[in-house]
Motif scaffolding. Structure first.
Motif, mmCIF file in Angstrom:
data_model
loop_
_atom_site.group_PDB
_atom_site.id
_atom_site.type_symbol
_atom_site.label_atom_id
_atom_site.label_comp_id
_atom_site.label_asym_id
_atom_site.label_seq_id
_atom_site.Cartn_x
_atom_site.Cartn_y
_atom_site.Cartn_z
ATOM 1 N N ILE A 1 54.925 42.205 11.416
ATOM 2 C CA ILE A 1 54.562 43.382 10.622
ATOM 3 C C ILE A 1 53.835 42.985 9.343
ATOM 4 O O ILE A 1 52.761 43.486 9.048
ATOM 5 C CB ILE A 1 55.821 44.223 10.289
ATOM 6 C CG1 ILE A 1 56.488 44.691 11.591
ATOM 7 C CG2 ILE A 1 55.464 45.412 9.401
ATOM 8 C CD1 ILE A 1 57.828 45.342 11.410
ATOM 9 N N GLY A 2 54.437 42.104 8.570
ATOM 10 C CA GLY A 2 53.803 41.644 7.338
ATOM 11 C C GLY A 2 54.058 42.571 6.166
ATOM 12 O O GLY A 2 53.205 43.381 5.800
ATOM 13 N N PHE B 1 60.516 56.499 13.348
ATOM 14 C CA PHE B 1 59.208 57.091 13.641
ATOM 15 C C PHE B 1 59.010 58.362 12.815
ATOM 16 O O PHE B 1 57.967 58.533 12.174
ATOM 17 C CB PHE B 1 59.109 57.421 15.134
ATOM 18 C CG PHE B 1 58.407 56.375 15.950
ATOM 19 C CD1 PHE B 1 58.778 55.036 15.858
ATOM 20 C CD2 PHE B 1 57.381 56.699 16.818
ATOM 21 C CE1 PHE B 1 58.132 54.061 16.610
ATOM 22 C CE2 PHE B 1 56.722 55.750 17.566
ATOM 23 C CZ PHE B 1 57.096 54.421 17.469
ATOM 24 N N LYS B 2 59.983 59.237 12.838
ATOM 25 C CA LYS B 2 59.860 60.522 12.137
ATOM 26 C C LYS B 2 59.652 60.305 10.634
ATOM 27 O O LYS B 2 58.707 60.841 10.042
ATOM 28 C CB LYS B 2 61.113 61.372 12.370
ATOM 29 C CG LYS B 2 61.184 62.635 11.503
ATOM 30 C CD LYS B 2 62.458 63.419 11.761
ATOM 31 C CE LYS B 2 62.627 64.542 10.737
ATOM 32 N NZ LYS B 2 61.509 65.512 10.756
ATOM 33 N N MET C 1 59.919 49.421 14.455
ATOM 34 C CA MET C 1 59.053 48.940 13.378
ATOM 35 C C MET C 1 57.907 48.089 13.918
ATOM 36 O O MET C 1 56.788 48.150 13.411
ATOM 37 C CB MET C 1 59.872 48.151 12.366
ATOM 38 C CG MET C 1 60.568 49.009 11.339
ATOM 39 S SD MET C 1 60.952 48.066 9.860
ATOM 40 C CE MET C 1 61.621 49.374 8.819
ATOM 41 N N GLU C 2 58.188 47.296 14.941
ATOM 42 C CA GLU C 2 57.125 46.504 15.541
ATOM 43 C C GLU C 2 56.039 47.400 16.127
ATOM 44 O O GLU C 2 54.839 47.113 15.998
ATOM 45 C CB GLU C 2 57.696 45.598 16.623
ATOM 46 C CG GLU C 2 58.558 44.454 16.090
ATOM 47 C CD GLU C 2 59.065 43.576 17.213
ATOM 48 O OE1 GLU C 2 58.242 43.138 18.033
ATOM 49 O OE2 GLU C 2 60.284 43.331 17.283
ATOM 50 N N LEU C 3 56.450 48.493 16.774
ATOM 51 C CA LEU C 3 55.460 49.420 17.319
ATOM 52 C C LEU C 3 54.673 50.089 16.198
ATOM 53 O O LEU C 3 53.442 50.211 16.275
ATOM 54 C CB LEU C 3 56.149 50.478 18.192
ATOM 55 C CG LEU C 3 56.841 49.975 19.462
ATOM 56 C CD1 LEU C 3 57.400 51.148 20.265
ATOM 57 C CD2 LEU C 3 55.888 49.160 20.334
ATOM 58 N N TRP D 1 57.407 56.729 21.807
ATOM 59 C CA TRP D 1 56.378 56.076 22.610
ATOM 60 C C TRP D 1 55.195 55.707 21.739
ATOM 61 O O TRP D 1 54.818 56.466 20.838
ATOM 62 C CB TRP D 1 55.897 56.976 23.753
ATOM 63 C CG TRP D 1 56.884 57.096 24.867
ATOM 64 C CD1 TRP D 1 57.878 58.034 24.995
ATOM 65 C CD2 TRP D 1 56.994 56.238 26.010
ATOM 66 N NE1 TRP D 1 58.595 57.811 26.143
ATOM 67 C CE2 TRP D 1 58.076 56.721 26.787
ATOM 68 C CE3 TRP D 1 56.284 55.117 26.446
ATOM 69 C CZ2 TRP D 1 58.459 56.107 27.983
ATOM 70 C CZ3 TRP D 1 56.665 54.510 27.635
ATOM 71 C CH2 TRP D 1 57.742 55.000 28.390
ATOM 72 N N LEU D 2 54.627 54.558 22.008
ATOM 73 C CA LEU D 2 53.315 54.185 21.489
ATOM 74 C C LEU D 2 52.395 54.059 22.690
ATOM 75 O O LEU D 2 52.686 53.303 23.627
ATOM 76 C CB LEU D 2 53.368 52.860 20.730
ATOM 77 C CG LEU D 2 52.010 52.192 20.445
ATOM 78 C CD1 LEU D 2 51.122 53.090 19.599
ATOM 79 C CD2 LEU D 2 52.205 50.825 19.790
#
Length: 569
Positions: free
Chosen positions: A106-107, A364-365, A416-418, A562-563
């Motif tokens: 992520i960074g 996500f939300k 978080m990765e998505l 979903w991504l």
């Protein structure tokens, strides 16, 4: 028996009809009845007629996104801060590996640490002759580590060494002293000495890029740590100590939880004393006092959390940000950046839902809906080994972390990765979806959030267990999206789908399917870590002409995320 079931339904219908007679029921009494009905319906969801299958309707959200339209530049403020826990934790090899993993995937810009001046960092000690000595060795290791990970330190300097404390007020199990100093000049001198060391070792230019919180949050007045006037002196002492080394060092604060009670007073105090922060910070754990909502339900108390219930407001964070921005405007402080330096869905470190894919939908939300409203969002915290409450035997015990206590990524980490694959241009956003773009790739983020029901918001845990944790949410029907992407250039496209759902994509759900082993060997731990990755599928499609649209469809159960990535081959 079916006959008994029908009688119960009729009784429920009559009950509901009676509480909704508005004209005959005074408003206050009607509110109490409706809240009683809320409790009743949170129990009713377990009542099903034998032999009758559920056939929920699935509403479809039809969305059109024109890729030729004007796009807003998207700054990913949520990636500005991550909480690594306490400074001493960063000396642990496993914590370092977890932090390095997040930085690679992520960074984050700032790595926030608490307890920088705690006794376990050995900053202020007494030698064999009982002379006080300063030792920066452990602190330097922590700073060096953060810098080596391409992060900037965000340091909370609130807690203090025991020998300086007027009272040893230990709020958590971890021996972190939250107190007022016996001699405030001595406390100010310690902060000044630490800041001078930073400038000498790392250079003034480097330290000017860091963030310093020079004081505990004002909410500690409620715990008897200090009074309002003492808080003012404590904050001013920390502010003066840092700024006396360099006026260019950035100060952030106050980091309060109860912004309605403390934020306005803080801004007025800081302006009066000419010690206003450059950055305004606050905490959010979506919690309210137990008596804030009139529902007649008692909060189940325990020694693992403060006496706060989860708010009924699904948009708690968004509304808090709007409220704080309004206070800033009224107090003439609109120019201050606003960072959420600690946040989570609950103040309770044994919320078993923290381990489930509910948490991915929560992230996500709240990240997608609040990213543009804030200048930073510091999720709390990195892992489940915070040591603020006694350790738990179970691996999935409901801790705050992105990783379990033995380093397995939870669904929150995978979410978080998505989100880390978000583009730098905003195409379109709405309820349950966000479409972004980076160069020739489109990213579609979908989520179906469902909030805690009333019983669980007040920690009634009869409907949750070690291996069954999805009966404590407001019941919602599945939801479908049909997204039409217009004006893509002709050619062949690859569509990639990544999902975190109850069917797959979360380590907790995989652990339950594995048989919920109480203790895990190395093989099982490795398997579970591999199974924690999101569901994945890919397909190809053709766009014949620019006027043709690409249709992307996806159906979501509650708590699904979903991504979907669309890219020309």
């Amino acid at each position: 028996m079916p006959g008994s079931f029908n009688i119960q339904l009729k009784l429920l219908f009559l009950f509901r009809k009676s509480v909704l007679k508005e004209k005959k029921t005074p408003p206050k009494q009607r509110e109490d009845l409706l809240n009683t009905e809320d409790v009743f319906y949170s129990l009713l969801k377990y009542l099903k007629e034998p032999g009758r299958a559920d056939t929920p309707a699935e509403p479809v959200d039809e969305i059109t996104a024109d890729l030729k339209g004007k796009k807003q530049k998207l700054t990913q403020h949520w990636r500005r801060v991550i909480n690594a826990g306490y400074a001493r934790d960063l000396l642990d090899k496993e914590v370092q590996q977890e932090m390095q993993y997040l930085q690679e995937k992520i960074g984050f810009e700032y790595i926030r640490t608490k307890g920088v001046m705690d006794d376990d960092m050995c900053l202020l000690r007494e030698d064999i002759n009982r002379c006080r000595v300063l030792n920066f060795a452990y602190i330097d290791e922590v700073i060096d580590l953060i810098l080596s990970m391409n992060g900037r330190p965000m340091l909370e300097l609130g807690s203090m060494p025991r020998m300086l404390a007027r009272d040893n007020v230990v709020v958590f199990m971890r021996f972190s002293v939250a107190a007022y100093p016996k001699d405030i000049a001595e406390w100010e001198g310690l902060i000044r000495a630490l800041t001078e060391h930073f400038v000498e070792r790392y250079g003034a230019g480097q330290v000017r890029r860091w963030l310093f919180a020079p004081c505990l949050q004002p909410d500690y007045t409620e715990l008897g740590v200090f009074g309002p006037e003492e808080y003012e002196r404590l904050y001013m002492a920390g502010y003066r100590a840092v700024k006396s080394v360099s006026e260019n060092i950035l100060i952030c604060g106050p980091g309060c939880v109860d912004d309605q009670r403390y934020l306005r007073d803080f801004l007025q105090m800081a302006k009066k004393n000419n010690c206003l922060t450059e950055i305004l910070t606050f905490h959010s754990f979506a919690s309210v006092p137990a008596d804030a909502e009139e529902n007649g339900l008692n909060l189940i108390e325990n020694n693992q959390s403060f006496s706060l219930a989860v708010s009924r407001d699904e948009n708690y964070l968004q509304n808090a940000v709007k409220r704080i921005r309004n206070i800033q405007k009224q107090e003439g402080a609109e120019q201050l950046a606003l960072i959420l330096d600690e946040w989570n869905s609950n103040i309770w470190q044994r919320d078993l839902c923290n381990d489930t894919c509910y948490k991915s939908a929560y992230l996500f939300k709240n990240i997608l809906e609040n990213n543009d409203l804030l200048n930073g969002m510091g999720y709390f915290s990195l892992n489940d080994r915070l040591a603020e409450v006694p350790p738990a035997g179970d691996m999935f015990h409901g801790g705050f972390g992105l990783f379990t206590k033995n380093g397995i990524p939870k669904s929150a980490c995978r979410a978080m990765e998505l989100l880390g694959q978000m583009g730098n241009l905003l195409v379109k956003q709405g309820d349950g979806y966000c479409i972004t773009q980076r160069e020739d790739e489109i990213q579609i983020f979908l989520y179906h959030y469902s909030h805690f029901d009333l019983l669980y918001r007040y920690r009634h845990v009869a409907n949750i267990s070690r291996t069954s944790r999805y009966q404590v949410f407001v019941q919602k029907e599945p939801r479908a999206f049909c997204i039409q992407l217009k004006h893509l250039s002709p050619g062949k496209y690859r569509i990639k789908r990544y999902g975190i759902t109850r069917r797959g994509g979360g380590s907790y759900e995989a652990w339950v399917r594995m048989g919920a082993p109480e203790s895990m060997d190395a093989e099982e731990t490795k398997l579970l870590s591999d199974l924690s990755h999101p569901l994945y599928s890919t397909e190809k499609t053709d766009i014949a002409g620019e006027e043709d649209a690409l249709l992307v469809r996806e159906s979501l159960e509650p708590h699904d995320v979903w991504l979907i990535k669309v890219k020309k081959i």
